[in-house]
Design a protein around this motif. Sequence first.
Motif, PDB file in Angstrom:
ATOM      1  N   GLU A   1       0.861  -1.178   0.000  1.00  0.00           N
ATOM      2  CA  GLU A   1       0.000   0.000   0.000  1.00  0.00           C
ATOM      3  C   GLU A   1       0.900   1.231   0.000  1.00  0.00           C
ATOM      4  O   GLU A   1       1.863   1.292   0.765  1.00  0.00           O
ATOM      5  CB  GLU A   1      -0.884  -0.005   1.251  1.00  0.00           C
ATOM      6  N   ILE A   2       0.575   2.182  -0.842  1.00  0.00           N
ATOM      7  CA  ILE A   2       1.324   3.442  -0.917  1.00  0.00           C
ATOM      8  C   ILE A   2       0.399   4.546  -0.420  1.00  0.00           C
ATOM      9  O   ILE A   2      -0.735   4.661  -0.888  1.00  0.00           O
ATOM     10  CB  ILE A   2       1.743   3.758  -2.373  1.00  0.00           C
ATOM     11  N   SER A   3       0.882   5.347   0.521  1.00  0.00           N
ATOM     12  CA  SER A   3       0.113   6.484   1.042  1.00  0.00           C
ATOM     13  C   SER A   3       0.843   7.766   0.686  1.00  0.00           C
ATOM     14  O   SER A   3       2.017   7.921   1.028  1.00  0.00           O
ATOM     15  CB  SER A   3      -0.030   6.385   2.558  1.00  0.00           C
ATOM     16  N   GLY A   4       0.146   8.652   0.005  1.00  0.00           N
ATOM     17  CA  GLY A   4       0.737   9.934  -0.356  1.00  0.00           C
ATOM     18  C   GLY A   4       0.703  10.176  -1.844  1.00  0.00           C
ATOM     19  O   GLY A   4       0.294   9.323  -2.627  1.00  0.00           O
ATOM     20  N   ALA A   5       1.168  11.352  -2.221  1.00  0.00           N
ATOM     21  CA  ALA A   5       1.113  11.786  -3.622  1.00  0.00           C
ATOM     22  C   ALA A   5       2.388  11.412  -4.362  1.00  0.00           C
ATOM     23  O   ALA A   5       3.459  11.304  -3.772  1.00  0.00           O
ATOM     24  CB  ALA A   5       0.914  13.296  -3.681  1.00  0.00           C
TER      25      ALA A   5
ATOM     26  N   LEU B   1      13.777   8.284  -1.794  1.00  0.00           N
ATOM     27  CA  LEU B   1      13.012   8.309  -3.039  1.00  0.00           C
ATOM     28  C   LEU B   1      12.292   6.973  -3.225  1.00  0.00           C
ATOM     29  O   LEU B   1      12.927   5.922  -3.253  1.00  0.00           O
ATOM     30  CB  LEU B   1      13.950   8.556  -4.223  1.00  0.00           C
ATOM     31  N   LEU B   2      10.970   7.031  -3.318  1.00  0.00           N
ATOM     32  CA  LEU B   2      10.169   5.844  -3.595  1.00  0.00           C
ATOM     33  C   LEU B   2       9.926   5.775  -5.094  1.00  0.00           C
ATOM     34  O   LEU B   2       9.424   6.723  -5.692  1.00  0.00           O
ATOM     35  CB  LEU B   2       8.833   5.917  -2.851  1.00  0.00           C
TER      36      LEU B   2
ATOM     37  N   THR C   1       7.772  11.928  -0.787  1.00  0.00           N
ATOM     38  CA  THR C   1       6.975  12.071   0.438  1.00  0.00           C
ATOM     39  C   THR C   1       6.063  10.883   0.730  1.00  0.00           C
ATOM     40  O   THR C   1       5.661  10.698   1.869  1.00  0.00           O
ATOM     41  CB  THR C   1       6.113  13.343   0.368  1.00  0.00           C
ATOM     42  N   ALA C   2       5.696  10.110  -0.270  1.00  0.00           N
ATOM     43  CA  ALA C   2       4.790   8.972  -0.059  1.00  0.00           C
ATOM     44  C   ALA C   2       5.491   7.891   0.760  1.00  0.00           C
ATOM     45  O   ALA C   2       6.717   7.784   0.756  1.00  0.00           O
ATOM     46  CB  ALA C   2       4.327   8.401  -1.394  1.00  0.00           C
ATOM     47  N   THR C   3       4.696   7.100   1.444  1.00  0.00           N
ATOM     48  CA  THR C   3       5.230   5.987   2.233  1.00  0.00           C
ATOM     49  C   THR C   3       4.672   4.679   1.702  1.00  0.00           C
ATOM     50  O   THR C   3       3.583   4.639   1.124  1.00  0.00           O
ATOM     51  CB  THR C   3       4.865   6.126   3.722  1.00  0.00           C
TER      52      THR C   3
END
Length: 187
Positions: free
Chosen positions: A69-73, A144-145, A101-103
């Motif tokens: 699951e990825i949370s953020g923009a 960096l994701l 910024t996403a996690t």
Amino acid sequence: MPRAHRPHIWASTPLHVKDVISSFTRIRSPTIVATPTAFPAERGHAKKLRSSMPHTHHGACQCGTVRFEISGAFDCFFLCHCARCRKDTGSAHAANLFSTTATITWASGQDNITTYKVPNTRHEKSFCRTCGSAVPGLQMDGALLVVPAGSLDSAIDIRPNAHICCADRAGWDSNLQDVPSMDGLPG
């Protein structure tokens, strides 16, 4: 005669997160709309570049072992035509989303992920050991994701910002708009 390989931004020189962020901001504006002259191929069309609201996205590998699951923009979405990305995908280009910024939260299979890094470069790819599908990876010491767009099961509201490393694209990857389109398999 084959073209000379041209390394892209993550290929071989020392790079810091601030340099990556700087390269992103040269391509996109943090508030959403680019001017038509910034994207000659899309002249006359305003283009939404970054999601304005945080989202949660779900994804998995082909066999379902790795789930996340990825949370953020997402900050940027690039279609990279460099030789390394073409080798990674076995296709014309990689389609990767980037976020500073996403996690990411691993629902399952994190221990089934292998990351291959091309020696003496920053180029790396994370994939499921069972099925080989590309999966997200944290790069640049976790700052960096990088998310392969095809690994997501949920819809995204960002369009690609740009085709990059086009000078290194495959020789057959031109004028593809002239190739017939089919909704299913041929025959």
